[in-house]
Design a protein around this motif. Structure first.
Motif, PDB file in Angstrom:
ATOM      1  N   ASP A 191       5.578  33.644  58.940  1.00  0.00           N
ATOM      2  CA  ASP A 191       5.468  33.167  60.315  1.00  0.00           C
ATOM      3  C   ASP A 191       6.566  32.143  60.575  1.00  0.00           C
ATOM      4  OD1 ASP A 191       3.377  34.841  60.803  1.00  0.00           O
ATOM      5  OD2 ASP A 191       1.819  33.316  60.699  1.00  0.00           O
ATOM      6  N   TYR A 192       6.326  30.908  60.164  1.00  0.00           N
ATOM      7  CA  TYR A 192       7.346  29.865  60.246  1.00  0.00           C
ATOM      8  C   TYR A 192       8.013  29.669  58.888  1.00  0.00           C
ATOM      9  CZ  TYR A 192       5.359  28.779  64.807  1.00  0.00           C
ATOM     10  OH  TYR A 192       4.941  28.858  66.109  1.00  0.00           O
ATOM     11  N   LEU A 193       7.196  29.674  57.842  1.00  0.00           N
ATOM     12  CA  LEU A 193       7.739  29.545  56.493  1.00  0.00           C
ATOM     13  C   LEU A 193       8.407  30.853  56.091  1.00  0.00           C
ATOM     14  CD1 LEU A 193       4.717  27.778  54.733  1.00  0.00           C
ATOM     15  CD2 LEU A 193       6.718  26.716  55.760  1.00  0.00           C
ATOM     16  N   PRO A 194       9.659  30.817  55.634  1.00  0.00           N
ATOM     17  CA  PRO A 194      10.332  32.063  55.252  1.00  0.00           C
ATOM     18  C   PRO A 194       9.576  32.784  54.133  1.00  0.00           C
ATOM     19  CG  PRO A 194      11.918  30.267  55.440  1.00  0.00           C
ATOM     20  CD  PRO A 194      10.556  29.642  55.503  1.00  0.00           C
ATOM     21  N   ALA A 243      15.909  28.982  47.324  1.00  0.00           N
ATOM     22  CA  ALA A 243      14.862  28.949  48.355  1.00  0.00           C
ATOM     23  C   ALA A 243      15.529  29.176  49.695  1.00  0.00           C
ATOM     24  CB  ALA A 243      14.109  27.617  48.341  1.00  0.00           C
ATOM     25  N   ALA A 244      14.826  29.835  50.599  1.00  0.00           N
ATOM     26  CA  ALA A 244      15.348  30.080  51.942  1.00  0.00           C
ATOM     27  C   ALA A 244      14.884  28.972  52.881  1.00  0.00           C
ATOM     28  CB  ALA A 244      14.874  31.434  52.461  1.00  0.00           C
ATOM     29  N   GLU A 245      15.723  28.653  53.867  1.00  0.00           N
ATOM     30  CA  GLU A 245      15.384  27.647  54.867  1.00  0.00           C
ATOM     31  C   GLU A 245      15.546  28.234  56.262  1.00  0.00           C
ATOM     32  OE1 GLU A 245      16.155  23.379  52.668  1.00  0.00           O
ATOM     33  OE2 GLU A 245      17.702  24.122  54.050  1.00  0.00           O
ATOM     34  N   SER A 246      14.599  27.904  57.141  1.00  0.00           N
ATOM     35  CA  SER A 246      14.643  28.358  58.526  1.00  0.00           C
ATOM     36  C   SER A 246      14.412  27.167  59.440  1.00  0.00           C
ATOM     37  CB  SER A 246      13.577  29.430  58.773  1.00  0.00           C
ATOM     38  OG  SER A 246      12.276  28.886  58.598  1.00  0.00           O
ATOM     39  N   SER A 249      11.076  27.987  52.109  1.00  0.00           N
ATOM     40  CA  SER A 249      10.249  28.989  51.443  1.00  0.00           C
ATOM     41  C   SER A 249       9.794  28.483  50.079  1.00  0.00           C
ATOM     42  CB  SER A 249      11.048  30.287  51.261  1.00  0.00           C
ATOM     43  OG  SER A 249      12.037  30.095  50.257  1.00  0.00           O
ATOM     44  N   GLU A 250       9.062  29.320  49.384  1.00  0.00           N
ATOM     45  CA  GLU A 250       8.772  29.043  47.985  1.00  0.00           C
ATOM     46  C   GLU A 250      10.082  28.984  47.203  1.00  0.00           C
ATOM     47  OE1 GLU A 250       7.360  32.283  45.547  1.00  0.00           O
ATOM     48  OE2 GLU A 250       7.774  33.717  47.155  1.00  0.00           O
ATOM     49  N   MET A 251      10.069  28.345  46.052  1.00  0.00           N
ATOM     50  CA  MET A 251      11.232  28.330  45.170  1.00  0.00           C
ATOM     51  C   MET A 251      11.069  29.436  44.138  1.00  0.00           C
ATOM     52  SD  MET A 251      12.645  25.342  42.604  1.00  0.00           S
ATOM     53  CE  MET A 251      11.223  25.487  41.506  1.00  0.00           C
TER      54      MET A 251
END
Length: 808
Positions: free
Chosen positions: A341-344, A419-422, A452-454
């Protein structure tokens, strides 16, 4: 007076914030063999993260003989402006110190200075202690190796979203690894204040975030990673002495998820006992003293505020001790904690946490990472890995992480974390660079940033398996594989991704010593990818039992390779753009040839002169095309399944403009001038604005041949709405009956929109590689390839940067 005091207070706060610049750091060591003079060679790898790339650690010898530095390599791993409120950025660097040590006995290195970034658990100075033991192990017969540890230097999570982090702690000796909070004030940690709202499972090195209030300050984590043998072993040293190590004894309590252990030192028989006694500071932990002087007794206590029970233990000192420090920010609550949703949320082809990826020296390994989020925009992937690691974003919105091992890395293991960032919010800054396909605005202070999670993977470095060589030219890739590197195999056992085109035959150029393929950049199943800096053409050689096999069960070898071409603005055109006919051989259909040509009018009598390419059209003018198939087999018919326009004549390029799809007209201006199943296939459409979005485009089509009049073929089905299902399965099943061929790719062009006045090429970034000569660029550069994973040769580049500021 009051205003003056207020101003002074603000200036003081700004001064303190500017001086607070440490985010975290890690250390590991690797034994590299004996030198000719008998000394031991060891690499100390330390990663440090500050609010600028110019800072680095300055290590001092704390106990023992730490040897001397003979080489130092330093480089930037990653950096980001997604930093806490009081810092404009973070930057992680790695420094590899190569040391020569006179003996293999233990020593400790220490780094201490000020200051952490603003922390909410009162961590101020940083304190890192590394314990190195190179003794020869009785279980492996080799010198002791430390765990390979890694973590992202800056983690963040919304206040309301519990999350679990598996800290990377792979041990090449197979030892049991534990992660604990530092508990020796001023040595392993600054104040040793543990963050609230977290639980640490020591045995699995797992950190659980439960809940904490949002705060612009970070939690400073000061962990210590230790390894213990799985069974009792001894460590032997060159002076004849020995030391014993025993498995870790763990006991859990109800007060916490983690166990606390306090090791009892063992009686150790040493020949040069006084050497260590004279260099040991008073603050050294008791287990270190026990390594030198046999103790009589030691009490067992715990310093964790979460555990009050005394736990007896007979555990020996660790084999290694490494610092693991990082910053953790708790953000304001997210509207939803559901990943995606918001968290990648990571999706295919992203590797799983803990995966092992095999690589070979001097050959680039590639890791693909992709994330999605419904209500936020994916902005970046942050990474931490070995020196010279890089990342790029391609046109498929994948982040490609690349790294090339060197010969000195053979047999080693390197963790890579990502980790991904949005972000959300309308207030974003302009992108720093321009791309034809994606713009990546930088989140501003008004944006909500989500991480996101690592995930972490381990790269295992092996020796060269398949000896290969690739030459990249203007329009082809030449692949040479030494037959001696895969004994018993022949070019008849190998094929490219799509071997049906006769230009993809391996028999044409191969000889007694090498399998050789000369591969057009737009044929043989070559894949095309693009990022902001490069065009990348990929293909692979696979082992098959027979060319007619659809499914290969004997994956003895998969050799993937690519050629990478840098995008340059200083290009000159020197080309013959007209595409040649495509000749294909396929079982059941023999040899047949596709000819794709443009014509001057709807009469289809006068073909466009091949020397006149690229062809120029005005928007709205008619483009007349004809595709004809000739075959050695009678009673066949042609079917044009799909056609599209794209800036490259490669079947796998995206984005593209659909003209015909699944046999259906997608552009309203398409007119088909032949009856169903008639060969040749004639059609036209109006020149469209998509052409003007690029310097030039190609018209490409997917075509196939069928047994004429057979109602079970794809040709007979004609137009199939894209919402229907089953068409592709039907096609695959019917191939075995030899009533239709596979789909083949044909293209022609390029096309350009006619301009009233030609302007200098100063904004073009997409130029067709088959039509371009890159001035000053050696296109016959050598690439490197290898089995299973993507590799290429990589030239080192000189980078100018400010001289590092040594901290300590």
């Amino acid at each position: 007076m009051a205003s003056t005091q207020g101003l002074l207070l603000q200036l003081l706060l700004v001064s303190v914030a500017s001086a607070s610049h440490y985010f975290g750091g890690t250390v590991s060591f690797t034994y590299k063999g004996r030198n000719s003079d008998g000394t031991f060679k060891v690499d100390i790898r330390n990663r440090a993260t500050f609010d600028g790339c110019q800072y680095s650690f300055s290590w001092s010898c704390y106990t023992g003989n730490c040897g001397y530095d003979v080489k130092s390599q330093r480089g930037t791993l990653d950096m980001s402006t997604n930093a806490p409120q009081y810092n404009s950025q973070w930057c992680e660097t790695e420094t590899v110190l190569t040391k020569h040590v006179s003996d293999d006995e233990p020593f400790q290195m220490r780094e201490a200075s000020c200051c952490w970034i603003s922390t909410r658990n009162s961590v101020s100075d940083w304190r890192l202690l590394t314990y190195v033991d190179l003794g020869t192990r009785s279980d492996t017969g080799e010198p002791n190796r430390s765990p390979d540890i890694a973590i992202l230097p800056f983690l963040r999570v919304p206040q309301n979203c519990p999350r679990t982090y598996k800290l990377m702690s792979f041990d090449p000796d197979g030892d049991k690894v534990q992660c604990r909070y530092g508990n020796i004030v001023g040595i392993e940690c600054s104040t040793c204040n543990q963050p609230s709202g977290f639980q640490l499972d020591q045995g699995s090195c797992t950190l659980h975030y439960n809940y904490s209030s949002a705060d612009p300050r970070v939690y400073g984590f000061e962990l210590v990673v230790e390894d213990f043998p799985q069974r009792p072993i001894t460590l032997a040293y060159t002076d004849g002495s020995r030391s014993s190590r025993y498995p870790l004894t763990v006991r859990r309590t109800r007060q916490a998820l983690w166990a606390t252990t306090t090791p009892y030192p063992l009686t150790v028989r040493r020949k040069r006992q006084a050497l260590w006694t004279t260099t040991t500071p008073a603050t050294t932990p008791t287990w270190w003293l026990g390594h030198i002087t046999p103790p009589t007794a030691a009490p067992t206590t715990t310093t964790s505020p979460y555990i009050t029970t005394r736990i007896p233990s007979t555990t020996t000192p660790p084999l290694s001790k490494l610092p693991l420090q990082f910053s953790f920010l708790v953000d304001p609550p997210a509207p939803s904690c559901q990943e995606g949703d918001y968290l990648p949320r990571f999706v295919n082809p992203t590797p799983q946490n803990g995966d092992h990826i095999y690589a070979e020296v001097n050959k680039e390994v590639e890791i693909r990472v992709k994330a999605q989020a419904r209500y936020s925009t994916i902005h970046d992937v942050i990474i931490s890995g070995p020196l010279n690691i890089s990342k790029h974003r391609n046109t498929y919105d994948e982040f490609v992480i690349r790294w090339t091992p060197i010969p000195e890395d053979l047999g080693d293991h390197y963790p890579i974390c990502f980790a991904a960032e949005s972000f959300t919010g309308s207030a974003v800054t302009a992108p720093q660079s321009t791309s034809n396909h994606h713009h990546h605005p930088t989140p501003s202070s008004q944006s909500d940033i989500y991480q996101s999670e690592m995930r972490c993977v381990v790269i295992d470095i092996k020796k060269e398996q398949v000896k290969t060589h690739v030459i990249c030219s203007e329009s082809t890739m030449t692949v040479q594989v030494e037959k001696s590197s895969f004994a018993g195999l022949h070019e008849d056992h190998l094929q490219l991704s799509d071997p049906t085109n006769t230009a993809c035959s391996l028999q044409r150029y191969s000889n007694s010593t090498h399998v050789i393929a000369v591969i057009p950049l737009n044929a043989c199943g070559t894949q095309l990818e693009e990022d902001d800096e490069n065009l990348i053409f990929k293909n692979e050689l696979t082992v098959v039992d027979d060319y007619s096999d659809l499914i290969t069960r004997k994956h003895l070898m998969e050799v993937e390779f690519y050629c990478q071409y840098p995008k340059r603005r200083n290009m000159t055109l020197g080309f013959t753009g007209h595409r040649k006919n495509v000749t294909v051989w396929e079982k059941g259909f023999g040899t047949f040839t596709y000819q794709f040509e443009f014509y001057q009018s709807s009469q289809y009598k006068t073909m466009m002169d091949p020397n006149s390419y690229p062809l120029e059209y005005d928007v709205g003018s008619k483009i007349y095309m004809e595709i004809e198939a000739t075959s050695t087999v009678n009673n066949t018919e042609l079917f044009v399944e799909s056609c599209w326009a794209a800036p490259y004549d490669n079947p796998n390029y995206w984005p593209k403009y659909s003209i015909i799809e699944n046999g259906c007209k997608m552009d309203d201006t398409v007119e088909i001038h032949t009856l169903n199943h008639q060969n040749p296939f004639k059609f036209c459409l109006e020149a469209f604005k998509f052409i003007g979005l690029h310097d030039q485009v190609y018209i490409s089509c997917s075509v196939l041949m069928c047994e004429a009049g057979n109602p079970n073929t794809r040709c007979w089905q004609g137009c199939i709405n894209s919402t229907q299902s089953g068409g592709h399965h039907h096609h695959r099943q019917r191939r075995e009956a030899v009533i239709q061929s596979a789909s083949h790719f044909v293209s022609q062009g390029p096309l350009r929109l006619r301009r009233s006045a030609e302007s200098p090429v100063n904004t073009v970034t997409n130029l067709n590689l088959n039509l371009v000569f890159i001035a000053g660029c050696l296109l016959a550069a050598v690439g490197m390839i290898n089995a299973v994973v993507m590799y290429k040769a990589k030239m080192s580049k000189v980078k100018y940067q400010p001289l590092p500021v040594v901290e300590g």
